[in-house]
Design an enzyme around this catalytic site. Structure first.
Site, short mmCIF file in Angstrom:
data_model
loop_
_atom_site.label_atom_id
_atom_site.label_comp_id
_atom_site.label_asym_id
_atom_site.label_seq_id
_atom_site.Cartn_x
_atom_site.Cartn_y
_atom_site.Cartn_z
N TYR A 27 76.33 39.07 36.90
CA TYR A 27 74.94 39.54 36.82
C TYR A 27 74.73 40.26 35.48
O TYR A 27 73.71 40.09 34.81
CB TYR A 27 74.62 40.48 37.99
CG TYR A 27 73.30 41.19 37.83
CD1 TYR A 27 72.09 40.49 37.91
CD2 TYR A 27 73.24 42.56 37.58
CE1 TYR A 27 70.88 41.14 37.75
CE2 TYR A 27 72.04 43.22 37.42
CZ TYR A 27 70.86 42.50 37.50
OH TYR A 27 69.66 43.15 37.32
N SER A 109 66.63 52.70 35.33
CA SER A 109 65.75 51.56 35.62
C SER A 109 65.00 51.76 36.93
O SER A 109 65.52 52.34 37.88
CB SER A 109 66.60 50.29 35.72
OG SER A 109 65.88 49.26 36.36
N TYR A 132 58.78 49.39 35.53
CA TYR A 132 58.24 48.04 35.67
C TYR A 132 56.89 48.20 36.34
O TYR A 132 56.78 48.92 37.34
CB TYR A 132 59.12 47.18 36.58
CG TYR A 132 60.31 46.56 35.90
CD1 TYR A 132 60.17 45.83 34.71
CD2 TYR A 132 61.57 46.65 36.46
CE1 TYR A 132 61.27 45.23 34.11
CE2 TYR A 132 62.68 46.05 35.86
CZ TYR A 132 62.52 45.35 34.69
OH TYR A 132 63.60 44.75 34.10
N THR A 158 58.53 48.65 30.27
CA THR A 158 59.05 47.32 29.93
C THR A 158 57.93 46.28 30.00
O THR A 158 57.24 46.16 31.02
CB THR A 158 60.21 46.95 30.88
OG1 THR A 158 61.24 47.90 30.67
CG2 THR A 158 60.74 45.55 30.58
N LYS A 254 58.88 48.74 25.53
CA LYS A 254 60.12 47.96 25.41
C LYS A 254 59.84 46.47 25.57
O LYS A 254 59.16 46.07 26.53
CB LYS A 254 61.10 48.43 26.51
CG LYS A 254 62.40 47.64 26.59
CD LYS A 254 63.34 48.28 27.60
CE LYS A 254 64.70 47.63 27.62
NZ LYS A 254 64.73 46.36 28.34
N HIS A 278 65.16 41.63 26.05
CA HIS A 278 65.74 41.90 27.38
C HIS A 278 67.21 41.43 27.43
O HIS A 278 67.68 40.94 28.45
CB HIS A 278 64.92 41.19 28.46
CG HIS A 278 64.80 41.96 29.75
ND1 HIS A 278 63.68 42.70 30.08
CD2 HIS A 278 65.64 42.12 30.79
CE1 HIS A 278 63.85 43.26 31.28
NE2 HIS A 278 65.04 42.93 31.73
N GLY A 311 72.56 42.82 21.89
CA GLY A 311 73.69 42.30 21.12
C GLY A 311 74.56 43.34 20.46
O GLY A 311 75.55 42.98 19.81
N GLY A 332 73.20 47.97 26.48
CA GLY A 332 73.13 47.62 27.90
C GLY A 332 74.51 47.25 28.39
O GLY A 332 75.25 48.07 28.94
C1 FNR Z 1 68.93 44.64 31.85
N1 FNR Z 1 67.77 44.98 31.16
C2 FNR Z 1 66.77 45.65 31.82
N2 FNR Z 1 65.68 46.11 31.13
C3 FNR Z 1 64.72 46.82 31.76
O1 FNR Z 1 63.76 47.22 31.11
N3 FNR Z 1 64.82 47.08 33.09
C4 FNR Z 1 65.87 46.66 33.85
O2 FNR Z 1 65.94 46.93 35.05
C5 FNR Z 1 66.85 45.88 33.20
N4 FNR Z 1 67.92 45.38 33.91
C6 FNR Z 1 68.98 44.83 33.25
C7 FNR Z 1 70.14 44.50 33.95
C8 FNR Z 1 71.25 44.04 33.27
C9 FNR Z 1 72.50 43.71 34.02
C10 FNR Z 1 71.21 43.86 31.86
C11 FNR Z 1 72.41 43.37 31.11
C12 FNR Z 1 70.05 44.16 31.18
C13 FNR Z 1 67.70 44.80 29.70
C14 FNR Z 1 68.31 46.01 28.97
O3 FNR Z 1 67.51 47.14 29.11
C15 FNR Z 1 68.49 45.74 27.48
O4 FNR Z 1 67.29 45.26 26.96
C16 FNR Z 1 69.62 44.76 27.18
O5 FNR Z 1 70.69 44.96 28.06
C17 FNR Z 1 70.10 44.95 25.75
O6 FNR Z 1 71.05 43.99 25.42
P1 FNR Z 1 72.65 44.21 25.49
O7 FNR Z 1 72.94 45.58 24.91
O8 FNR Z 1 73.01 44.15 26.93
O9 FNR Z 1 73.15 43.09 24.70
#
Ligand code: FNR
Length: 382
Positions: A27, A109, A132, A158, A254, A278, A311, A332
């Site tokens: 996930y 979140s 959200y 977001t 975001k 995201h 990233g 993340g």
């Molecule tokens: C997320 N992301 C995310 N963003 C958000 O605004 N609300 C959320 O609930 C979630 N849930 C979520 C779950 C998981 C498992 C991941 C990996 C990501 C996106 C997150 O905030 C962010 O934008 C990214 O994770 C950034 O990228 P990296 O650092 O994971 O590469």
């Protein structure tokens, strides 16, 4: 190998893979469809080349910065991630405590397992809350009020999930909220005994931001259908206004990835935008965050703070984003891997790894203070 022995975020990722049941590990470790954007987020950082400088004073270095006026020990916040408590029992509470001790922001979140109040009960400083926008506006009003009552110091709104992107790994794994327990899932859990023991030890009520608060979600059984219908596909710039007014505090938008959207956000009254796709989990085929950062910074100038996520896997990546003009960054998956590998100690280790890499990279670029970094520290033509 313990989390303390991990030298890189990739080491923590491998430890998490061995400790967290497959469906929950994947996930976190997945993107939408072909995962092209997910991969590009990481790969595009490697295309940027740093200017190595020598014979300059590299002593007394500082990574201290500010994000939306808050002092941070380095410009790296924990990004909001849903289901975080499935990587490790009480995951959001542990990650928030690790971030607080480290002096960086934690963002909770809407889709977290631990609630706003749970996280508030184990922290002493304000954290940030990610919203959200759901179709049930009473629920949204209530969430904003709860975040305010908990003393959250920023609302991260977001914008890039009006409808849910499709992730094939989750579909193949049959992941749902609440999780279903088929023989396949039970086997995945049985092979991860330490994870199970931690989970058995927690009494936390899951999805406490939603269950018992949203209309028709009295218990976990109705959560899955509620979530799939509730994201608001009609969310528009007009909505920012009432959200901003009801919240009344620092607001971060975001999910901006386009210059035109960045320019439009200037009139929204927000304090910052996060250049983000995201983490490659929504629009597969979108550009990587780092490739869009310079033009978005140029589009908004110094009229608004620009942050970036997507990233980042090392302190070098953080430094490159700062050189391009980001005031702050978010991680993340790096902190989720740390959490899955070793709870609070694992999140701390992820932050330590990134801080060390950021510090050494800055020094070898001939700089002593992050505030002095600019595009001049990068090559344009190499
Ligand atoms: C997320 N992301 C995310 N963003 C958000 O605004 N609300 C959320 O609930 C979630 N849930 C979520 C779950 C998981 C498992 C991941 C990996 C990501 C996106 C997150 O905030 C962010 O934008 C990214 O994770 C950034 O990228 P990296 O650092 O994971 O590469």
């Amino acid at each position: 190998m313990s989390v303390e022995q991990a030298l890189t975020i990739a080491d923590l990722k491998e430890q998490a893979r061995r400790r967290v049941p497959k469906m929950f590990f994947e996930y976190a470790d997945s993107g939408a469809w072909t995962e092209g954007t997910y991969r590009a987020n990481e790969e595009d950082f490697h295309k940027i080349k740093l200017r190595q400088r020598v014979l300059v004073d590299m002593s007394n270095r500082s990574l201290e910065s500010e994000m939306i006026g808050e002092k941070v020990s380095m410009p790296v916040a924990l990004a909001p991630t849903g289901f975080t408590g499935m990587q490790h029992a009480d995951g959001e509470m542990l990650a928030a405590q690790a971030a607080e001790a480290f002096g960086v922001p934690f963002t909770l979140s809407t889709m977290s397992i631990c609630s706003i109040e749970d996280v508030r009960s184990v922290t002493t400083k304000p954290f940030w809350f990610q919203l959200y926008v759901m179709q049930d506006k009473d629920f949204v009003h209530n969430l904003i009020d709860r975040a305010k009552a908990a003393g959250c110091s920023a609302l991260v709104l977001t914008l890039d999930l009006q409808i849910l992107g499709q992730r094939h790994k989750d579909l193949r794994n049959g992941l749902s909220a609440p999780p279903r327990f088929t023989p396949k899932h039970l086997w995945q859990m049985a092979t991860r005994p330490f994870w199970c023991l931690d989970m058995l030890g927690t009494k936390r009520r899951t999805f406490g931001n939603i269950v018992g608060h949203a209309k028709g979600v009295a218990d976990l059984s109705s959560l899955s259908s509620w979530t799939s219908e509730q994201f608001d596909p009609q969310l528009s710039w007009k909505d920012i206004e009432w959200i901003r007014d009801r919240w009344g505090g620092k607001l971060i938008l975001k999910g901006i990835l386009d210059e035109e959207d960045a320019r439009m956000s200037l009139g929204s009254g927000a304090d910052a935008i996060i250049v983000s796709n995201h983490g490659g989990r929504q629009l597969d085929g979108a550009a990587s965050s780092i490739s869009m950062l310079p033009r978005i910074v140029d589009a908004v100038g110094d009229r608004m703070e620009v942050h970036l996520d997507g990233g980042i896997r090392s302190g070098q990546d953080v430094l490159k984003a700062i050189c391009y003009g980001a005031k702050g960054t978010y991680i993340g998956r790096p902190f989720l891997y740390g959490l899955g590998a070793g709870g609070k100690a694992g999140v701390r280790r992820a932050l330590e790894i990134i801080r060390k890499e950021l510090d050494i990279t800055m020094a070898l670029c001939g700089e002593r203070d992050l505030k002095n970094l600019s595009r001049d520290n990068l090559y344009k033509d190499v």
